[in-house]
Write a protein that holds these residues in place. Structure first.
Motif, mmCIF file in Angstrom:
data_model
loop_
_atom_site.group_PDB
_atom_site.id
_atom_site.type_symbol
_atom_site.label_atom_id
_atom_site.label_comp_id
_atom_site.label_asym_id
_atom_site.label_seq_id
_atom_site.Cartn_x
_atom_site.Cartn_y
_atom_site.Cartn_z
ATOM 1 N N ARG A 8 0.705 -7.180 -4.246
ATOM 2 C CA ARG A 8 1.318 -7.887 -3.156
ATOM 3 C C ARG A 8 2.711 -8.483 -3.473
ATOM 4 N NH1 ARG A 8 -3.248 -11.276 -0.429
ATOM 5 N NH2 ARG A 8 -3.805 -11.221 -2.825
ATOM 6 N N THR A 50 7.820 -1.884 6.129
ATOM 7 C CA THR A 50 8.492 -3.201 6.403
ATOM 8 C C THR A 50 9.062 -3.948 5.240
ATOM 9 O OG1 THR A 50 6.272 -4.353 5.808
ATOM 10 C CG2 THR A 50 6.541 -3.846 8.143
ATOM 11 N N GLU A 58 4.052 4.980 2.596
ATOM 12 C CA GLU A 58 5.090 3.655 2.390
ATOM 13 C C GLU A 58 4.789 2.659 3.264
ATOM 14 O OE1 GLU A 58 7.691 3.643 0.260
ATOM 15 O OE2 GLU A 58 8.200 5.713 -0.282
ATOM 16 N N ASP A 59 4.890 1.548 2.744
ATOM 17 C CA ASP A 59 5.085 0.415 3.489
ATOM 18 C C ASP A 59 6.508 0.054 4.122
ATOM 19 O OD1 ASP A 59 5.039 -2.278 4.730
ATOM 20 O OD2 ASP A 59 4.414 -3.552 3.123
ATOM 21 N N ARG A 93 5.231 -8.781 9.302
ATOM 22 C CA ARG A 93 4.878 -7.912 8.099
ATOM 23 C C ARG A 93 5.947 -7.802 7.013
ATOM 24 N NH1 ARG A 93 -0.540 -7.835 7.917
ATOM 25 N NH2 ARG A 93 -1.430 -6.266 9.294
ATOM 26 N N ALA A 138 6.093 -8.871 3.342
ATOM 27 C CA ALA A 138 6.676 -8.122 2.139
ATOM 28 C C ALA A 138 7.686 -9.060 1.469
ATOM 29 C CB ALA A 138 7.206 -6.882 2.910
ATOM 30 N N ARG A 152 4.634 9.567 -1.643
ATOM 31 C CA ARG A 152 4.218 9.031 -0.188
ATOM 32 C C ARG A 152 5.153 9.155 0.691
ATOM 33 N NH1 ARG A 152 3.644 2.533 -1.180
ATOM 34 N NH2 ARG A 152 5.871 2.954 -1.806
ATOM 35 N N ASN A 211 -3.692 -2.400 7.602
ATOM 36 C CA ASN A 211 -2.731 -1.626 7.036
ATOM 37 C C ASN A 211 -3.208 -0.256 6.526
ATOM 38 O OD1 ASN A 211 -0.936 -3.634 7.538
ATOM 39 N ND2 ASN A 211 -0.144 -3.994 5.288
ATOM 40 N N TYR A 248 6.507 -6.395 13.492
ATOM 41 C CA TYR A 248 7.308 -6.010 12.237
ATOM 42 C C TYR A 248 7.883 -7.190 11.373
ATOM 43 C CZ TYR A 248 11.144 -3.675 10.178
ATOM 44 O OH TYR A 248 11.961 -3.080 9.067
ATOM 45 N N PRO A 279 2.834 -0.710 9.808
ATOM 46 C CA PRO A 279 2.310 -0.020 8.722
ATOM 47 C C PRO A 279 0.710 0.035 9.264
ATOM 48 C CG PRO A 279 2.512 -2.163 8.006
ATOM 49 C CD PRO A 279 3.307 -2.069 9.285
ATOM 50 N N GLY A 298 -1.852 1.794 0.975
ATOM 51 C CA GLY A 298 -0.475 1.757 0.286
ATOM 52 C C GLY A 298 -0.149 3.000 -0.812
#
Length: 840
Positions: free
Chosen positions: A667, A643, A640-641, A454, A458, A559, A633, A451, A621, A636
């Motif tokens: 990204r 993290t 949802e992402d 990631r 992010a 999403r 992953n 977690y 994710p 997207g």
């Protein structure tokens, strides 16, 4: 007066492939040695000690050592993946497209005598050029890549684990260090009549290495790619967690098996230093997947260094940083290694040019990381490893060395000397302790480290770490260390001992964000968060955010959150204990109707003396079931992402970092904020240069040195380049929009530094300068008076009312009054318009 003092490396290790020695006559060997050591002159002169790691092959020269110096060795004289005929790799174009090819026409035939000559020449050349002794290391690699190994795949295949026919079909066939060997009749130097049946591989390797090292002159040993730790070094899954089932009952036995290798090896070779490369993953990930108690490895193996950062930030900077911080959080000594990927000795790729395109972010980002020791002091890398200094074709590029060296030296000079704004409180001991229980909570370490990895990917600016053991000690001895910082800390299992210290920290004015399920935590922590538990919920869930987010030119729509309990610390169970509690602010909910659950909240009670706590459950994710070597992953555009939400939550803690992106597929910028000599340093990488940053801290918008930034509502915007490393000495709070500028100014002999901040409009300015500049009363700040040029032929002088002038008619700019903020240590000036001049 010099502005900065250069920090000296404790130890430099140059990693060199045998491919650099294309001719093996004495003169050619000496010329190559000289070039190797001349290319990196500045770093060698910096370092207190110098080592060289010689990459010959995979260790076959040790395995096959017969005690005869005239024997030829099998070495890495190819480019590509060796041993493909043995079925050592999963079926993949990545491997099949790169069969081994000679790296040059007619590669030299190498004997043990040549190795001895090369080692001696390297040592004598370093002594002659720099007056420094050179220690040379040997390498052992468990994998199939580097040489066509008859030893591994024909004579002793019983040593192998993994590969496409194993329980992890996407893994490679690697040596199992604790395996026992079948009898053979090969005349080894230390087993001249052949191996007895059941010989422990550790006994064989330790005895063979000691004998060969004595004969040719090796001083130390490097175990590569997870050897000695696991036989699945390139897989994020393993025997203890295979992606579907956690099998904690296997962990105690795994610890004993790997410990047996180190015991048997050290019985045969007790004295020479050993270093380990480790896996591609973190301490917590390895603990869950492979059952690795790294403390036992340190102790039994008599190791003095942790494994360095996985050197592949160009591919996954978040994973590299999380792994690096987990490894340095606790180590057997004060020394901390950093490894930088310069060239690739085995393949055609040249990372400095090919992966990084001369971008130095994978120097400045890991060098921004620091650990806090038991005294609260920031400790940063002391040792530098350059991996490798020759290409796969044996080239030694001086241009490359000259380009990289200034970045490395500056990164070490500007390394942190105190904690950054966020501190990761890492349960190093707890993660290892769980492995010794047959029903241990090993899922905690897998989720927790992934977690955070990631979340860093992010854009979470996390680069300071402290173990829970040292956190508890500092809370007792020196709690002010965490003043002005926000702790990022995993939700503990029931009997983990840091809970009481964490609760005390928050109630006495501290700030912390807890991540992970609260199902295993003590009731006292759930009460602090105003949380109770309901039935678990998982799957594809509607989600609602009640906090600002990143900005998208093309916002994602429709999403859902995909939350999978088996790899995300269980299902969502948290609901509010008291829904009318005014101190609780819910930031994220997931699910609907009777299955609606609290996903993130912030809470602050008046009695907490300014303390504040946040909590977020978190979700990974990706799905570990049916996965490959690394997780992939979810799409997207559909999901949802989650993290990224940890970064959003920081706004409640005075650290608001939002990004502007075209769409959710772009990204985020990777950002790390460190502290050195009073200043803030913003280090980072922009994977896709169309993203930009919007930032506001407790004390305002950060203003980068020698840059211009628009500021409005105390928020600054910046479009970072692919790599960035900016110093920041000023933060600005102002309502009106203006272009704020920072410009360095020339200094005189009595001054260390001088700069100007311009474009201010009724602003509160907070400056961060070295503490000694304030205590020694060297700091002077003036409001710059604009100089209007009048007609130089008139002879008249224009004077403004209220100003004093010197004998030459120049206005005397009075010193500005300032205050020192007791929490941040910043220098605060209020209601400032125009330009200020700062000197110390």
């Amino acid at each position: 007066m010099f502005r900065y003092h250069h920090r000296k490396l404790q130890r430099l290790t140059l990693e060199l492939g045998l491919k650099a020695f294309k001719k093996l006559d004495d003169k050619s060997i000496e010329e190559t040695c000289h070039r190797v050591l001349d290319n990196w002159r500045a770093l060698i002169e910096d370092a207190q000690s110098v080592d060289l790691l010689l990459w010959i092959g995979d260790g076959d020269e040790v395995f096959n050592w017969r005690g005869r110096m005239e024997d030829q060795i099998t070495w890495n004289d190819t480019i590509g993946f060796n041993c493909q005929k043995y079925g050592a790799y999963p079926h993949s174009r990545h491997y099949q497209a790169w069969p081994p090819r000679p790296y040059m026409q007619n590669p030299p035939k190498v004997t043990y005598n040549h190795i001895k000559t090369i080692i001696a020449a390297l040592k004598s050349t370093c002594q002659a050029m720099y007056g420094k002794p050179l220690l040379v290391g040997e390498t052992i690699d468990a994998g199939p890549e580097f040489v066509e190994s008859q030893f591994k795949f024909e004579r002793h295949p019983e040593l192998l684990k993994g590969g496409p026919k194993s329980q992890l079909p996407y893994s490679l066939a690697f040596l199992c260090c604790y395996a026992r060997m079948k009898a053979d009749g090969y005349p080894y130097a230390t087993f001249p009549d052949g191996l007895p049946e059941g010989t422990p591989f550790g006994t064989f390797l330790g005895r063979q290495f000691k004998s060969m090292a004595d004969a040719v002159g090796f001083d130390w040993l490097w175990l590569s790619n997870g050897f000695g730790l696991t036989h699945y070094a390139w897989s994020y899954l393993g025997e203890v967690f295979d992606g579907t089932q956690y099998r904690p009952h296997l962990a105690p036995e795994s610890i004993k098996q790997f410990a047996s290798f180190w015991q048997t090896f050290r019985q045969e070779s007790p004295d020479r230093p050993i270093e380990i490369r480790g896996t591609n993953f973190s301490i917590g990930m390895d603990a869950t997947a492979h059952g690795i108690d790294i403390r036992e490895i340190y102790r039994i193996g008599n190791l003095h260094l942790p494994s360095p950062n996985p050197p592949w930030g160009s591919n996954n900077l978040g994973l590299e940083m999380a792994a690096h911080m987990s490894r340095i959080s606790f180590s057997p000594s004060r020394a901390i290694p950093l490894r930088y990927y310069v060239c690739d000795n085995w393949f055609a790729v040249v990372p400095w040019w090919d992966y990084y395109n001369r971008e130095p972010f994978d120097i400045y980002c890991p060098m921004s990381a620091a650990r806090l020791n038991e005294l609260g002091q920031a400790e940063t890398p002391t040792d530098l490893k350059l991996f490798t200094i020759n290409t796969g074709f044996g080239e030694l590029s001086r241009t490359q060395a000259l380009e990289i060296t200034p970045h490395l030296r500056r990164a070490f000079d500007m390394a942190p000397d105190e904690a950054g704004p966020l501190v990761w409180v890492y349960p190093f001991s707890e993660y290892q302790d769980e492995l010794h229980k047959t029903d241990g909570c090993i899922h905690k370490s897998f989720f927790g480290d992934w977690y955070i990895a990631r979340a860093i990917t992010a854009g979470l600016p996390l680069n300071t770490v402290v173990t829970t053991d040292n956190f508890a000690k500092l809370m007792a001895d020196n709690p002010d260390i965490f003043k002005g910082r926000t702790l990022i800390i995993p939700a503990p299992a029931g009997d983990w001992p840091y809970v009481a210290k964490l609760i005390s920290f928050i109630r006495s004015g501290g700030k912390a964000i807890i991540y992970g399920s609260l199902a295993d935590t003590p009731k006292a922590l759930r009460d602090l968060l105003n949380i109770e538990l309901a039935d678990p919920v998982e799957g594809d869930l509607p989600v609602k955010l009640s906090m600002p987010t990143d900005s998208f030119s093309h916002p994602p729509k429709g999403r859902k959150l995909r939350h999978l309990g088996h790899n995300s610390d269980g299902g969502l169970q948290e609901v509010l204990r008291a829904s009318d509690d005014a101190a609780t602010q819910v930031r994220i909910t997931a699910g609907s109707g009777k299955k609606k659950r609290i996903y993130a909240l912030v809470r602050q009670m008046r009695s907490w003396k300014g303390g504040r706590v946040g909590w977020i459950h978190g979700s990974l994710p990706f799905d570990t079931r049916g996965s490959t070597l690394e997780p992939v992953n979810f799409d997207g555009t559909k999901f949802e992402d989650p993290t990224i939400w940890l970064r959003y939550l920081l706004a409640d803690f005075g650290l608001d970092i939002r990004q502007n992106r075209d769409n959710a597929a772009v990204r985020p910028v990777n950002l790390f904020v460190s502290r050195s000599r009073g200043s803030f340093f913003f280090n980072g990488h922009t994977p896709e240069s169309i993203a930009s940053l919007r930032m506001s801290f407790d004390c305002g918008a950060p203003i980068f040195c020698e840059r211009q930034m628009y500021v409005q509502d105390s928020v600054s915007q910046y479009h970072p380049d692919r790599s960035f490393h900016f110093e920041c000495q000023a933060f600005v709070q102002q309502k009106q929009r203006s272009l704020i500028t920072h410009k360095e100014q020339r200094t005189v002999a009595s001054q260390t530094r001088r700069f100007q901040i311009g474009g201010l409009k009724q602003a509160t300015v907070t400056l961060f300068v070295p503490a000694e500049a304030v205590t020694a009363e060297k700091l002077q700040i003036r409001n710059v008076i604009p100089y209007n040029i009048v007609d130089p032929t008139s002879g008249s002088k224009v004077r403004q009312k209220g100003l004093k002038y010197d004998k030459n008619g120049w206005p005397i700019e009075p010193l500005m009054k300032f205050k020192v903020d007791p929490t941040s240590g910043g220098i605060v000036l209020k209601n400032v318009t125009g330009t200020i001049d700062v000197v110390y």
